[in-house]
Design an enzyme around this catalytic site. Structure first.
Site, PDB file in Angstrom:
ATOM      1  CD  GLU A 341      -3.105  -0.895   0.269  1.00  0.00           C
ATOM      2  OE1 GLU A 341      -3.135  -0.046  -0.650  1.00  0.00           O
ATOM      3  OE2 GLU A 341      -3.897  -2.032   0.154  1.00  0.00           O
ATOM      4  CG  HIS A 428      -6.295  -5.379  -8.109  1.00  0.00           C
ATOM      5  ND1 HIS A 428      -7.455  -4.841  -8.195  1.00  0.00           N
ATOM      6  CD2 HIS A 428      -5.835  -4.661  -7.058  1.00  0.00           C
ATOM      7  CE1 HIS A 428      -7.530  -3.697  -7.540  1.00  0.00           C
ATOM      8  NE2 HIS A 428      -6.414  -3.665  -6.812  1.00  0.00           N
TER       9      HIS A 428
END
Length: 526
Positions: A341, A428
């Site tokens: 992240e 993703h």
């Protein structure tokens, strides 16, 4: 229901006009005046440059990254990189979009208020409808304000409005939808969710990092979970709220957590350690001081919302946020989640890869690659380093990882290699191409056991690839990201960028450069 870990970022609109953030082994350098540079490049009169950052090599070679303006308006898709030798002579340039960025007209037919209303209506129309990348939007809390821009990222350059519309998703995730609309007829040109979430389950003792040493701050009366040796980064509790600055963790005896989720300090130990490990990884691997390269540490926020099975990075608050997972008992604070992240923040402050299409896949893969790098750097007994993503958080409920770098298709959705439609996949899953490339570059193809974990990496062309080692592979990817990639880089462009990076680092015709070419060919990027 199987949920995916959509590890991601908040890419703030302000980042498109970021100030100068210059990085070279943590040392700031002055960039040439943008106006003079624009003239030197022969840009047209209305075109201008806004300095974003500069990378200076040991031999004095400079790589100057700029955003572009036209008639004073931000140009989305106008970013470029100028490569100069040590004497300041221009060697080459890389542009996000070749050719003219001039729109046919600079006179909008819609007012800013009309554009904002159009954008807000477009977002409201998605309320209650899942976009396939997380829970459905349930409310629009703040209609946006439209800003006039030039849209050049796709198609013919045109005058447009950029609007950010904020809301909330069904699981409590904040939504920040960036909508670009045509200034002539109101056509929606681009939309993307700026909050990319991780639907995941996720001296102190953390839930995932185990027993670790933490650098804390003594105030004279209490210890704070704040690390002044790493840019002042600190960890707060949101106490199951979804907004606010949170409450800084303090402790009387400087012993934090007990390794259980029931102890509210345990997740904080994970988060604080993860932030520190990410800081150290970037510092010692690349000479980068912090996510922005400016020596400023980020804030980590734990205990976000109730039963929140997500985690996210936000440029807006420069903070990393973790939910507590199902039944508030499964925090999402695993180390590779932290590294992944926060690496979105690095991407935002360097190449700024658009979060859609092939560039979106590269954005996600960059976070997987560097998140994996953080895990290997930390080398924790409680979290054996590997090439698996989200292996400890058990988001699938069956003990399997979220993603596999050696063979991405093992998750049932990700692409092992490039095809003409890969850019249409969720980012993703399209990230699998670059993840697979990185694994092959680092470790090579075929069956093998690395650090006690078994892998078997295929190649699309049947060739055998010999790896160059993880450390060299990371250096190649970091240089490509920070020196050569732009916001619109696709997989073909990533091949070019990494080949340039390998040549810079190891020499033309080197074994490393040949391995980069072979690894891309092995995932059908030729």
């Amino acid at each position: 229901m199987k949920r995916k870990l959509a590890l991601g970022a908040v890419l703030s609109a302000s980042a498109l006009l970021a100030g100068v953030i210059q990085v070279s082994a943590g040392v700031a350098h002055a960039a040439p005046a943008p106006d003079a540079t624009a003239r030197a490049l022969g840009l047209s009169g209305p075109e201008g440059l806004v300095a974003k950052n500069t990378v200076v090599d040991a031999d004095g070679t400079r790589h100057l990254r700029y955003e572009r303006t036209f008639a004073g308006l931000p140009v989305l898709g106008g970013d470029l990189i100028i490569h100069q030798d040590a004497k300041g002579a221009v060697k080459s340039t890389d542009r996000a979009v070749p050719g003219s960025i001039a729109p046919a007209s600079l006179s909008p037919k819609l007012t800013a208020a009309q554009a904002a209303a159009t954008a807000t209506a477009a977002v409201r129309a998605t309320v209650g409808v899942s976009d396939g990348d997380g829970p459905a939007l349930v409310s629009v809390d703040r209609p946006g304000t439209a800003q006039l821009v030039v849209w050049a990222a796709t198609g013919t350059p045109r005058l447009a409005y950029r609007t950010t519309v904020e809301g909330i998703r069904a699981d409590g995730t904040p939504s920040s939808m960036l909508v670009v609309t045509d200034a002539g007829g109101g056509e929606v040109l681009s939309t993307h969710e700026q909050v990319q979430t991780s639907n995941a389950t996720g001296s102190g003792k953390g839930v995932f990092v185990g027993s670790v040493t933490l650098t804390t701050n003594w105030t004279g009366s209490t210890y704070e979970l704040k690390d002044n040796t790493r840019g002042g980064q600190y960890t707060v509790s949101l106490k199951n709220r979804q907004s606010g600055q949170g409450t800084l963790f303090t402790d009387a005896d400087n012993v934090w957590g007990d390794g259980t989720a029931a102890n509210n300090q345990s997740a904080a130990v994970d988060a604080q350690f993860g932030a520190g490990a990410t800081w150290d990884f970037y510092k010692y691997a690349f000479g980068r001081l912090g996510i922005r390269g400016d020596g400023v540490g980020a804030v980590s926020r734990v205990h976000y919302g109730k039963n929140y099975v997500n985690a996210f990075w936000s440029d807006a608050c420069f903070c990393m946020t973790y939910g507590d997972g199902a039944s508030n008992r499964n925090p999402l604070t695993a180390l590779d989640v932290s590294g992944h992240e926060m690496s979105h923040g690095v991407t935002s402050n360097t190449a700024g890869l658009n979060y859609s299409g092939e560039s979106g896949g590269l954005n996600e893969a960059t976070s997987d690659i560097f998140g994996t790098g953080v895990e290997w750097y930390a080398d924790l007994p409680a979290d054996t380093p590997d090439y698996l993503i989200g292996e400890l958080i058990d988001i699938n409920g069956d003990g399997t990882p979220l993603r596999y770098m050696d063979k991405p298709s093992k998750d049932g959705r990700s692409a092992d290699s490039w095809s003409s439609g890969v850019g249409n996949l969720d980012v993703h899953y399209s990230s699998g191409v670059a993840n697979h490339f990185f694994y092959l570059l680092a470790e090579g193809s075929g069956a093998k056991t690395v650090n006690g974990v078994s892998y078997n990496s295929p190649t699309s062309n049947g060739a055998t690839v010999t790896g160059i080692g993880r450390d060299k592979a990371l250096q190649v990817w970091y240089r490509a990201l920070t020196v050569y990639m732009t916001s619109t880089t696709n997989y073909a462009g990533a091949r070019t960028a990494t080949l340039k990076a390998a040549t810079d680092l190891y020499g033309a015709g080197s074994a490393e450069s040949a391995a980069v070419a072979a690894a891309w060919s092995a995932v059908n990027v030729n």
